[in-house]
Design a protein around this motif. Structure first.
Motif, mmCIF file in Angstrom:
data_model
loop_
_atom_site.group_PDB
_atom_site.id
_atom_site.type_symbol
_atom_site.label_atom_id
_atom_site.label_comp_id
_atom_site.label_asym_id
_atom_site.label_seq_id
_atom_site.Cartn_x
_atom_site.Cartn_y
_atom_site.Cartn_z
ATOM 1 N N ILE A 140 1.275 -2.001 4.107
ATOM 2 C CA ILE A 140 2.350 -2.873 3.617
ATOM 3 C C ILE A 140 2.034 -3.456 2.246
ATOM 4 O O ILE A 140 2.845 -3.336 1.318
ATOM 5 C CB ILE A 140 2.669 -3.980 4.648
ATOM 6 C CG1 ILE A 140 3.365 -3.352 5.865
ATOM 7 C CG2 ILE A 140 3.547 -5.070 4.036
ATOM 8 C CD1 ILE A 140 3.595 -4.318 7.013
ATOM 9 N N PRO A 141 0.867 -4.092 2.030
ATOM 10 C CA PRO A 141 0.589 -4.624 0.690
ATOM 11 C C PRO A 141 0.429 -3.543 -0.375
ATOM 12 O O PRO A 141 0.857 -3.740 -1.520
ATOM 13 C CB PRO A 141 -0.716 -5.412 0.873
ATOM 14 C CG PRO A 141 -1.313 -4.916 2.144
ATOM 15 C CD PRO A 141 -0.179 -4.498 2.994
ATOM 16 N N PHE A 142 -0.146 -2.398 -0.019
ATOM 17 C CA PHE A 142 -0.300 -1.328 -0.999
ATOM 18 C C PHE A 142 1.057 -0.736 -1.376
ATOM 19 O O PHE A 142 1.293 -0.378 -2.531
ATOM 20 C CB PHE A 142 -1.231 -0.231 -0.477
ATOM 21 C CG PHE A 142 -2.684 -0.504 -0.742
ATOM 22 C CD1 PHE A 142 -3.159 -0.577 -2.039
ATOM 23 C CD2 PHE A 142 -3.574 -0.701 0.302
ATOM 24 C CE1 PHE A 142 -4.501 -0.836 -2.305
ATOM 25 C CE2 PHE A 142 -4.913 -0.969 0.063
ATOM 26 C CZ PHE A 142 -5.380 -1.037 -1.243
ATOM 27 N N THR A 143 1.957 -0.628 -0.408
ATOM 28 C CA THR A 143 3.311 -0.153 -0.706
ATOM 29 C C THR A 143 4.020 -1.131 -1.634
ATOM 30 O O THR A 143 4.715 -0.720 -2.578
ATOM 31 C CB THR A 143 4.125 0.016 0.595
ATOM 32 O OG1 THR A 143 3.499 1.010 1.412
ATOM 33 C CG2 THR A 143 5.556 0.454 0.293
ATOM 34 N N ILE A 146 9.730 0.676 8.250
ATOM 35 C CA ILE A 146 8.925 -0.509 7.937
ATOM 36 C C ILE A 146 8.662 -0.627 6.440
ATOM 37 O O ILE A 146 8.803 -1.708 5.844
ATOM 38 C CB ILE A 146 7.578 -0.459 8.693
ATOM 39 C CG1 ILE A 146 7.816 -0.516 10.211
ATOM 40 C CG2 ILE A 146 6.656 -1.601 8.252
ATOM 41 C CD1 ILE A 146 6.576 -0.263 11.030
ATOM 42 N N LEU A 147 8.292 0.486 5.798
ATOM 43 C CA LEU A 147 7.810 0.419 4.419
ATOM 44 C C LEU A 147 8.913 0.522 3.365
ATOM 45 O O LEU A 147 8.708 0.103 2.220
ATOM 46 C CB LEU A 147 6.774 1.524 4.174
ATOM 47 C CG LEU A 147 5.474 1.420 4.978
ATOM 48 C CD1 LEU A 147 4.500 2.514 4.546
ATOM 49 C CD2 LEU A 147 4.835 0.045 4.834
ATOM 50 N N LYS A 154 -2.545 -1.686 13.638
ATOM 51 C CA LYS A 154 -2.535 -2.937 12.878
ATOM 52 C C LYS A 154 -3.313 -2.770 11.573
ATOM 53 O O LYS A 154 -2.954 -3.351 10.546
ATOM 54 C CB LYS A 154 -3.145 -4.059 13.712
ATOM 55 C CG LYS A 154 -2.284 -4.477 14.900
ATOM 56 C CD LYS A 154 -2.916 -5.629 15.665
ATOM 57 C CE LYS A 154 -2.030 -6.060 16.830
ATOM 58 N NZ LYS A 154 -2.636 -7.177 17.606
ATOM 59 N N PHE A 155 -4.368 -1.950 11.626
ATOM 60 C CA PHE A 155 -5.190 -1.736 10.429
ATOM 61 C C PHE A 155 -4.409 -0.980 9.354
ATOM 62 O O PHE A 155 -4.359 -1.407 8.198
ATOM 63 C CB PHE A 155 -6.454 -0.961 10.799
ATOM 64 C CG PHE A 155 -7.288 -0.572 9.611
ATOM 65 C CD1 PHE A 155 -8.086 -1.505 8.952
ATOM 66 C CD2 PHE A 155 -7.265 0.736 9.128
ATOM 67 C CE1 PHE A 155 -8.851 -1.159 7.853
ATOM 68 C CE2 PHE A 155 -8.025 1.095 8.018
ATOM 69 C CZ PHE A 155 -8.817 0.147 7.381
ATOM 70 N N THR A 156 -3.791 0.148 9.740
ATOM 71 C CA THR A 156 -3.084 0.952 8.737
ATOM 72 C C THR A 156 -1.876 0.210 8.184
ATOM 73 O O THR A 156 -1.602 0.262 6.983
ATOM 74 C CB THR A 156 -2.642 2.307 9.326
ATOM 75 O OG1 THR A 156 -1.853 2.080 10.501
ATOM 76 C CG2 THR A 156 -3.853 3.165 9.683
ATOM 77 N N SER A 200 8.781 -1.437 -0.352
ATOM 78 C CA SER A 200 8.832 -0.797 -1.671
ATOM 79 C C SER A 200 10.000 -1.332 -2.483
ATOM 80 O O SER A 200 9.899 -1.553 -3.701
ATOM 81 C CB SER A 200 8.950 0.727 -1.508
ATOM 82 O OG SER A 200 9.044 1.370 -2.755
ATOM 83 N N LEU A 201 11.119 -1.565 -1.809
ATOM 84 C CA LEU A 201 12.324 -2.084 -2.452
ATOM 85 C C LEU A 201 12.054 -3.446 -3.102
ATOM 86 O O LEU A 201 12.369 -3.667 -4.279
ATOM 87 C CB LEU A 201 13.431 -2.210 -1.407
ATOM 88 C CG LEU A 201 14.885 -2.234 -1.863
ATOM 89 C CD1 LEU A 201 15.317 -0.854 -2.318
ATOM 90 C CD2 LEU A 201 15.772 -2.700 -0.706
ATOM 91 N N VAL A 202 11.424 -4.329 -2.357
ATOM 92 C CA VAL A 202 11.144 -5.683 -2.854
ATOM 93 C C VAL A 202 10.094 -5.638 -3.967
ATOM 94 O O VAL A 202 10.228 -6.333 -4.988
ATOM 95 C CB VAL A 202 10.668 -6.594 -1.697
ATOM 96 C CG1 VAL A 202 10.214 -7.949 -2.233
ATOM 97 C CG2 VAL A 202 11.781 -6.774 -0.672
ATOM 98 N N GLY A 203 9.069 -4.824 -3.774
ATOM 99 C CA GLY A 203 8.025 -4.716 -4.798
ATOM 100 C C GLY A 203 8.574 -4.271 -6.136
ATOM 101 O O GLY A 203 8.239 -4.838 -7.192
ATOM 102 N N ALA A 204 9.431 -3.266 -6.121
ATOM 103 C CA ALA A 204 10.002 -2.745 -7.365
ATOM 104 C C ALA A 204 10.932 -3.757 -8.026
ATOM 105 O O ALA A 204 11.004 -3.828 -9.255
ATOM 106 C CB ALA A 204 10.762 -1.447 -7.089
ATOM 107 N N PHE A 205 11.624 -4.537 -7.215
ATOM 108 C CA PHE A 205 12.512 -5.562 -7.771
ATOM 109 C C PHE A 205 11.713 -6.546 -8.618
ATOM 110 O O PHE A 205 12.081 -6.850 -9.762
ATOM 111 C CB PHE A 205 13.231 -6.306 -6.641
ATOM 112 C CG PHE A 205 14.080 -7.451 -7.119
ATOM 113 C CD1 PHE A 205 15.370 -7.224 -7.588
ATOM 114 C CD2 PHE A 205 13.597 -8.749 -7.095
ATOM 115 C CE1 PHE A 205 16.156 -8.276 -8.037
ATOM 116 C CE2 PHE A 205 14.375 -9.806 -7.543
ATOM 117 C CZ PHE A 205 15.653 -9.574 -8.016
#
Length: 256
Positions: free
Chosen positions: A141-144, A78-79, A134-136, A83-88
């Motif tokens: 997801i946004p923190f990653t 999932i994560l 759902k909480f974690t 991370s891939l998109v965030g770093a891009f």
């Protein structure tokens, strides 16, 4: 940069040490990036070249943790792309925005992480993982994404942020958290490296020389972490965190 014998030796030494540390708790960029800058490489080229070497390092340590089963396959499925998109997007942004704007925020965040880990003696000692909820996932997801963005944009401490997220939010012990963190860091490194390659900000020979040394350091470091467990990873996490904080404060105050 001319790769004379002394330069090769320095690249190999700093690469090995950086990868050994980075393979467990992150923070390897604290060593490898200043080494490249100290050898006279311009900042953007140093960032791109460091990503090439760092990708080799994170791939090596990730596969070591994966072979040992010290990671969560479902969570990484999932994560990893997050991370891939965030770093891009982070790597795209760094080419236009001064990095100094992030330094104060990162110092504060690292200081809070250090204090929390130091005084919470049982933090990361035992696994409290009770499954994904759902909480974690709603927070993970946004923190990653943000940590991945930060890695593409600036970088130092990314592995430490991923490890802390895995322990605090999901409840893993430090060893599983380190395995998950290395895999997520591999994703952010790959994505950022792609951007720097497209932009022509990578010196291949230099990056490969450091990367080969990192391959060895990452392999040994990950194996040591898996064998010795939390008693090794936790104190190393604290040492790397306070070193990173000190270095960044010094640069903020004394660097023109």
């Amino acid at each position: 940069m001319e790769l004379d014998l002394l330069t090769v030796v320095l690249l190999a030494f700093f690469g090995f040490v950086a990868a050994f540390i980075d393979s467990t708790v992150g923070g390897g960029g604290l060593i490898s990036l200043p080494a490249l800058l100290g050898l006279g490489m311009p900042p953007y080229l140093a960032l791109g070249t460091n990503k090439l070497a760092g990708t080799i390092s994170s791939a090596t340590s990730s596969f070591t943790f994966i072979r040992s089963g010290k990671y969560d396959k479902k969570l990484m499925f999932i994560l990893f792309p997050v991370s891939l998109v965030g770093a891009f997007f982070g790597a795209k942004t760094v080419l236009f925005v001064p990095q100094e704007m992030l330094k104060v925020l990162v110092i504060v965040m690292m200081a809070l992480i250090f204090v929390y880990t130091l005084f919470n003696k049982r933090f990361g000692q035992d696994s409290n993982y009770k499954g994904m909820t759902k909480f974690t996932l709603g927070l993970g997801i946004p923190f990653t994404f943000l940590i991945g963005f930060y890695d593409g944009f600036f970088g130092p401490g990314t592995g430490s942020f991923f490890v802390f997220l895995m322990v605090l939010l999901f409840g893993y012990d430090f060893v599983i958290a380190a395995g998950n963190g290395r895999i997520l860091n591999l994703a952010s490194n790959i994505s950022a490296l792609f951007v720097f390659l497209v932009e022509g900000k990578v010196i291949f020979l230099t990056g490969l020389v450091m990367g080969i040394a990192m391959l060895l350091g990452a392999s040994i470091g990950a194996k040591v972490a898996i064998k010795t467990g939390v008693r090794y990873v936790r104190p190393l996490f604290l040492i790397v965190s306070i070193t990173l904080i000190t270095k960044m404060i010094y640069e903020l105050i004394f660097t023109p």
